[in-house]
Scaffold this motif. Sequence first.
Motif, PDB file in Angstrom:
ATOM      1  N   SER A 103       2.044   7.600  -6.206  1.00 37.89           N
ATOM      2  CA  SER A 103       1.644   7.757  -7.606  1.00 37.89           C
ATOM      3  C   SER A 103       2.784   7.435  -8.570  1.00 37.89           C
ATOM      4  O   SER A 103       2.546   7.255  -9.761  1.00 37.89           O
ATOM      5  CB  SER A 103       1.137   9.184  -7.867  1.00 37.89           C
ATOM      6  N   VAL A 104       4.010   7.360  -8.056  1.00 38.55           N
ATOM      7  CA  VAL A 104       5.153   7.122  -8.962  1.00 38.55           C
ATOM      8  C   VAL A 104       6.075   5.989  -8.522  1.00 38.55           C
ATOM      9  O   VAL A 104       6.778   5.408  -9.351  1.00 38.55           O
ATOM     10  CB  VAL A 104       6.013   8.400  -9.135  1.00 38.55           C
ATOM     11  N   GLU A 105       6.119   5.660  -7.237  1.00 41.36           N
ATOM     12  CA  GLU A 105       7.091   4.680  -6.748  1.00 41.36           C
ATOM     13  C   GLU A 105       6.609   3.260  -7.075  1.00 41.36           C
ATOM     14  O   GLU A 105       5.521   2.853  -6.642  1.00 41.36           O
ATOM     15  CB  GLU A 105       7.269   4.846  -5.229  1.00 41.36           C
ATOM     16  N   PRO A 106       7.412   2.477  -7.810  1.00 38.54           N
ATOM     17  CA  PRO A 106       6.955   1.128  -8.147  1.00 38.54           C
ATOM     18  C   PRO A 106       7.010   0.185  -6.943  1.00 38.54           C
ATOM     19  O   PRO A 106       7.857   0.330  -6.063  1.00 38.54           O
ATOM     20  CB  PRO A 106       7.958   0.689  -9.227  1.00 38.54           C
TER      21      PRO A 106
ATOM     22  N   TYR B 107       1.511   7.905   3.757  1.00 39.80           N
ATOM     23  CA  TYR B 107       2.637   8.649   3.192  1.00 39.80           C
ATOM     24  C   TYR B 107       2.350  10.160   3.137  1.00 39.80           C
ATOM     25  O   TYR B 107       3.193  10.957   3.528  1.00 39.80           O
ATOM     26  CB  TYR B 107       2.957   8.135   1.776  1.00 39.80           C
TER      27      TYR B 107
ATOM     28  N   ILE C 231       5.239  -0.222  -4.343  1.00 41.02           N
ATOM     29  CA  ILE C 231       4.997   0.305  -3.006  1.00 41.02           C
ATOM     30  C   ILE C 231       3.650  -0.217  -2.479  1.00 41.02           C
ATOM     31  O   ILE C 231       2.704  -0.413  -3.245  1.00 41.02           O
ATOM     32  CB  ILE C 231       5.011   1.847  -3.033  1.00 41.02           C
TER      33      ILE C 231
ATOM     34  N   ILE D 218       3.843  10.134  -3.163  1.00 36.42           N
ATOM     35  CA  ILE D 218       4.900   9.257  -3.694  1.00 36.42           C
ATOM     36  C   ILE D 218       4.314   7.953  -4.237  1.00 36.42           C
ATOM     37  O   ILE D 218       4.868   7.352  -5.156  1.00 36.42           O
ATOM     38  CB  ILE D 218       5.967   8.976  -2.594  1.00 36.42           C
TER      39      ILE D 218
END
Lengths: 142, 304
Positions: free
Chosen positions: A109-112, A132, A114, A107
Amino acid sequence: MKIDAITDGIVIDHIKAGHSMELYYDLGLDTLDCSVAIIKNVPSSKMGKKDIIKVNAALDIDLHILGYLDPDITVNIIRGGERVEKFHPELPEEIVNVIHCKNPRCITSVEPGIQHIFKLTDREKRIYRCAYCESKAKSKDR
Amino acid sequence: MRHLIDILDLSTEEIDELVSTASDIIANPKKYSEKCHGKKLATLFFEPSTRTRLSFEAAMLELGGNVLGFSEASSSSASKGESVSDTTRVVGCYADIIAMRHPKEGAPMVASLKSSVPIINAGDGGHNHPTQTLTDLLTIHREKGRFHDLTIGLCGDLKFGRTVHSLILALSRYQNIRFVLISPDELKLPDYLIQDTLVKNNISFVETTDLQEYLPELDILYMTRVQQERFFNEADYIRLKDSYVLTREKLADAKEDLSILHPLPRVNEISVDVDDDPRACYFKQAANGKYIRMALIMKLLEVE
């Protein structure tokens, strides 16, 4: 080459030769106003060659991360021109925003926005895993 | 407030308690029909699923509650670029509890960091699937009456099979467990589970590519599907998808009290001629999924 002794600050010694610039950025030393000396390829009887970083200010920075970055490092705390403390930083239980997870399915790799958190799962083998997705950190994951 | 992100979030005592509640629900369903009256479950499924989503929804409906949600990312704000954190915070305004499935590993954990309501991980990529594990544990308990002294064969995709990962974590806490890990070389159990769970806890295990060799030793055979959606390369999937096919004929050497489990859906890995064998437990297992989720929803909502 002459580098003056510091009065109050930190000397990070026994850095693997050529790695001082990485530490400089990992510790956030590039954001400081005080004098910072990076001395590369210093002759060393123990290591052959080593790097040294001198920070000329009494700072409150998290030096435990050094334990992860380079296990052979020595930290010297200088006060009033005298060395008041010398230690080898231990491996921190948790590392935040130093290593980035390389698992494309994670996650992070995509969640701003974080935090990139890695936890120590095996002290003996110096293994950190993503909090994670549990992927193992590789030494170049910075 | 409690979440369920990883099966290890639950102690063995709590698992016993959930199994006990689920067994009571099976025996006395009417007693539980209004337990969650006025409560809402949101099912946020960013990845397609049939049985997990429906079993969550059926569980909440049978507890007298209501359900809302979506069943694919394209029908949610994720398709507009909304973060998992934001989606969770918004849905928390409308629901009392959230069950989340997401293709990215760790997404439900991210959700739990910002959520005002309990989050249940309903599967995160190839990582964990704790409610399937609770389903598996309830099935094992109802079939075997114990969680200890068992030889468990796990067969198929052990690399991306999240149900396998969670089940290993859960069963590793019990005495005298032995795992037989049966997979093609390309789909072996990840190193972190081998090292941090099996080796570290001194748990007996063997890795093999040969199902037939070890079949006679097994108390439980847990079959899994090779999941097409986990492969970046179609050719690899086609090469590996039919690595293991369990047939009635192959079961000739198995124990008479073997329990065959499968998280479903199956493709080819269990022949339909096995379905009538008394050792086939996978449809009972699917039914158990609803009951254990009922018990879990009640626990996380702190419903007495």
